[in-house]
Design a protein around this motif. Sequence first.
Motif, PDB file in Angstrom:
ATOM      1  N   GLY A   2      -6.823  57.086  12.357  1.00 45.22           N
ATOM      2  CA  GLY A   2      -7.167  56.229  11.234  1.00 45.22           C
ATOM      3  C   GLY A   2      -7.397  54.784  11.615  1.00 45.22           C
ATOM      4  O   GLY A   2      -7.920  54.009  10.819  1.00 45.22           O
ATOM      5  N   ASP A   3      -6.990  54.385  12.826  1.00 42.96           N
ATOM      6  CA  ASP A   3      -7.250  53.010  13.280  1.00 42.96           C
ATOM      7  C   ASP A   3      -8.739  52.793  13.451  1.00 42.96           C
ATOM      8  O   ASP A   3      -9.464  53.684  13.874  1.00 42.96           O
ATOM      9  N   TRP A   4      -9.198  51.587  13.116  1.00 45.92           N
ATOM     10  CA  TRP A   4     -10.572  51.157  13.385  1.00 45.92           C
ATOM     11  C   TRP A   4     -10.490  50.265  14.603  1.00 45.92           C
ATOM     12  O   TRP A   4      -9.737  49.288  14.608  1.00 45.92           O
ATOM     13  N   PHE A   5     -11.249  50.612  15.653  1.00 46.26           N
ATOM     14  CA  PHE A   5     -11.239  49.758  16.833  1.00 46.26           C
ATOM     15  C   PHE A   5     -12.650  49.363  17.213  1.00 46.26           C
ATOM     16  O   PHE A   5     -13.608  50.050  16.893  1.00 46.26           O
ATOM     17  N   ALA A   6     -12.770  48.227  17.877  1.00 43.56           N
ATOM     18  CA  ALA A   6     -14.070  47.671  18.262  1.00 43.56           C
ATOM     19  C   ALA A   6     -14.239  47.789  19.770  1.00 43.56           C
ATOM     20  O   ALA A   6     -13.289  47.598  20.526  1.00 43.56           O
ATOM     21  N   VAL A   7     -15.468  48.090  20.171  1.00 42.19           N
ATOM     22  CA  VAL A   7     -15.784  48.208  21.590  1.00 42.19           C
ATOM     23  C   VAL A   7     -17.005  47.356  21.876  1.00 42.19           C
ATOM     24  O   VAL A   7     -17.995  47.414  21.146  1.00 42.19           O
ATOM     25  N   GLY A   8     -16.947  46.566  22.921  1.00 40.11           N
ATOM     26  CA  GLY A   8     -18.067  45.729  23.319  1.00 40.11           C
ATOM     27  C   GLY A   8     -18.691  46.215  24.619  1.00 40.11           C
ATOM     28  O   GLY A   8     -18.164  47.120  25.278  1.00 40.11           O
ATOM     29  N   GLU A   9     -19.791  45.620  24.977  1.00 39.42           N
ATOM     30  CA  GLU A   9     -20.509  45.995  26.188  1.00 39.42           C
ATOM     31  C   GLU A   9     -19.607  45.902  27.413  1.00 39.42           C
ATOM     32  O   GLU A   9     -18.901  44.927  27.614  1.00 39.42           O
ATOM     33  N   GLY A  10     -19.618  46.971  28.197  1.00 40.48           N
ATOM     34  CA  GLY A  10     -18.847  46.994  29.434  1.00 40.48           C
ATOM     35  C   GLY A  10     -17.392  47.374  29.281  1.00 40.48           C
ATOM     36  O   GLY A  10     -16.685  47.548  30.264  1.00 40.48           O
ATOM     37  N   GLU A  11     -16.917  47.537  28.041  1.00 38.82           N
ATOM     38  CA  GLU A  11     -15.516  47.900  27.832  1.00 38.82           C
ATOM     39  C   GLU A  11     -15.330  49.399  27.940  1.00 38.82           C
ATOM     40  O   GLU A  11     -16.227  50.180  27.648  1.00 38.82           O
ATOM     41  N   ARG A  12     -14.139  49.794  28.337  1.00 47.02           N
ATOM     42  CA  ARG A  12     -13.797  51.210  28.361  1.00 47.02           C
ATOM     43  C   ARG A  12     -13.336  51.637  26.979  1.00 47.02           C
ATOM     44  O   ARG A  12     -12.625  50.894  26.304  1.00 47.02           O
ATOM     45  N   VAL A  13     -13.717  52.823  26.582  1.00 44.34           N
ATOM     46  CA  VAL A  13     -13.292  53.360  25.290  1.00 44.34           C
ATOM     47  C   VAL A  13     -11.978  54.086  25.510  1.00 44.34           C
ATOM     48  O   VAL A  13     -11.899  54.997  26.330  1.00 44.34           O
ATOM     49  N   ALA A  14     -10.968  53.667  24.775  1.00 39.09           N
ATOM     50  CA  ALA A  14      -9.625  54.163  25.011  1.00 39.09           C
ATOM     51  C   ALA A  14      -9.268  55.405  24.199  1.00 39.09           C
ATOM     52  O   ALA A  14      -8.181  55.930  24.338  1.00 39.09           O
ATOM     53  N   ALA A  15     -10.168  55.858  23.343  1.00 44.12           N
ATOM     54  CA  ALA A  15      -9.840  56.981  22.474  1.00 44.12           C
ATOM     55  C   ALA A  15     -11.108  57.633  21.958  1.00 44.12           C
ATOM     56  O   ALA A  15     -12.188  57.070  22.051  1.00 44.12           O
ATOM     57  N   ASP A  16     -10.954  58.854  21.419  1.00 45.17           N
ATOM     58  CA  ASP A  16     -12.064  59.481  20.719  1.00 45.17           C
ATOM     59  C   ASP A  16     -12.253  58.758  19.400  1.00 45.17           C
ATOM     60  O   ASP A  16     -11.302  58.212  18.843  1.00 45.17           O
ATOM     61  N   GLY A  17     -13.472  58.760  18.895  1.00 42.71           N
ATOM     62  CA  GLY A  17     -13.698  58.094  17.632  1.00 42.71           C
ATOM     63  C   GLY A  17     -15.051  58.425  17.056  1.00 42.71           C
ATOM     64  O   GLY A  17     -15.840  59.145  17.664  1.00 42.71           O
ATOM     65  N   THR A  18     -15.295  57.920  15.881  1.00 39.60           N
ATOM     66  CA  THR A  18     -16.567  58.081  15.188  1.00 39.60           C
ATOM     67  C   THR A  18     -17.195  56.698  15.056  1.00 39.60           C
ATOM     68  O   THR A  18     -16.528  55.759  14.641  1.00 39.60           O
ATOM     69  N   LEU A  19     -18.479  56.597  15.416  1.00 39.66           N
ATOM     70  CA  LEU A  19     -19.179  55.318  15.288  1.00 39.66           C
ATOM     71  C   LEU A  19     -19.520  55.057  13.827  1.00 39.66           C
ATOM     72  O   LEU A  19     -20.113  55.900  13.171  1.00 39.66           O
ATOM     73  N   HIS A  20     -19.140  53.900  13.319  1.00 31.57           N
ATOM     74  CA  HIS A  20     -19.471  53.512  11.952  1.00 31.57           C
ATOM     75  C   HIS A  20     -20.540  52.436  11.936  1.00 31.57           C
ATOM     76  O   HIS A  20     -21.244  52.269  10.958  1.00 31.57           O
ATOM     77  N   GLU A  21     -20.651  51.679  13.019  1.00 32.18           N
ATOM     78  CA  GLU A  21     -21.654  50.628  13.137  1.00 32.18           C
ATOM     79  C   GLU A  21     -21.967  50.472  14.621  1.00 32.18           C
ATOM     80  O   GLU A  21     -21.060  50.325  15.439  1.00 32.18           O
ATOM     81  N   ALA A  22     -23.246  50.541  14.965  1.00 31.53           N
ATOM     82  CA  ALA A  22     -23.604  50.451  16.385  1.00 31.53           C
ATOM     83  C   ALA A  22     -25.077  50.131  16.545  1.00 31.53           C
ATOM     84  O   ALA A  22     -25.870  50.297  15.626  1.00 31.53           O
ATOM     85  N   SER A  23     -25.409  49.688  17.742  1.00 32.89           N
ATOM     86  CA  SER A  23     -26.796  49.427  18.085  1.00 32.89           C
ATOM     87  C   SER A  23     -27.023  49.872  19.523  1.00 32.89           C
ATOM     88  O   SER A  23     -26.452  49.288  20.447  1.00 32.89           O
TER      89      SER A  23
END
Length: 83
Positions: A32-53
Amino acid sequence: ALRALRDLAVPQVRVRRDGRWQRIPARELVPGDWFAVGEGERVAADGTLHEASAVAVDESLLTGESVPVDKRLGVAEAAASND
């Protein structure tokens, strides 16, 4: 000094909690947490994209794929199985 180095090695994630963005250790993410990921960052969990480009993810450590995998909004993908 060793403790500070260990803290730097812990994967961190930007998460929205209590109405504000904060950085926490990735192991503290909960469903249920919303997390943000930026360019070059590692993704720490599975998730669903809600906003992306134009998101592409290097999954080589997980799947062995040699090229980044394009991702789409609102698509939750389970890990590939051999079924």
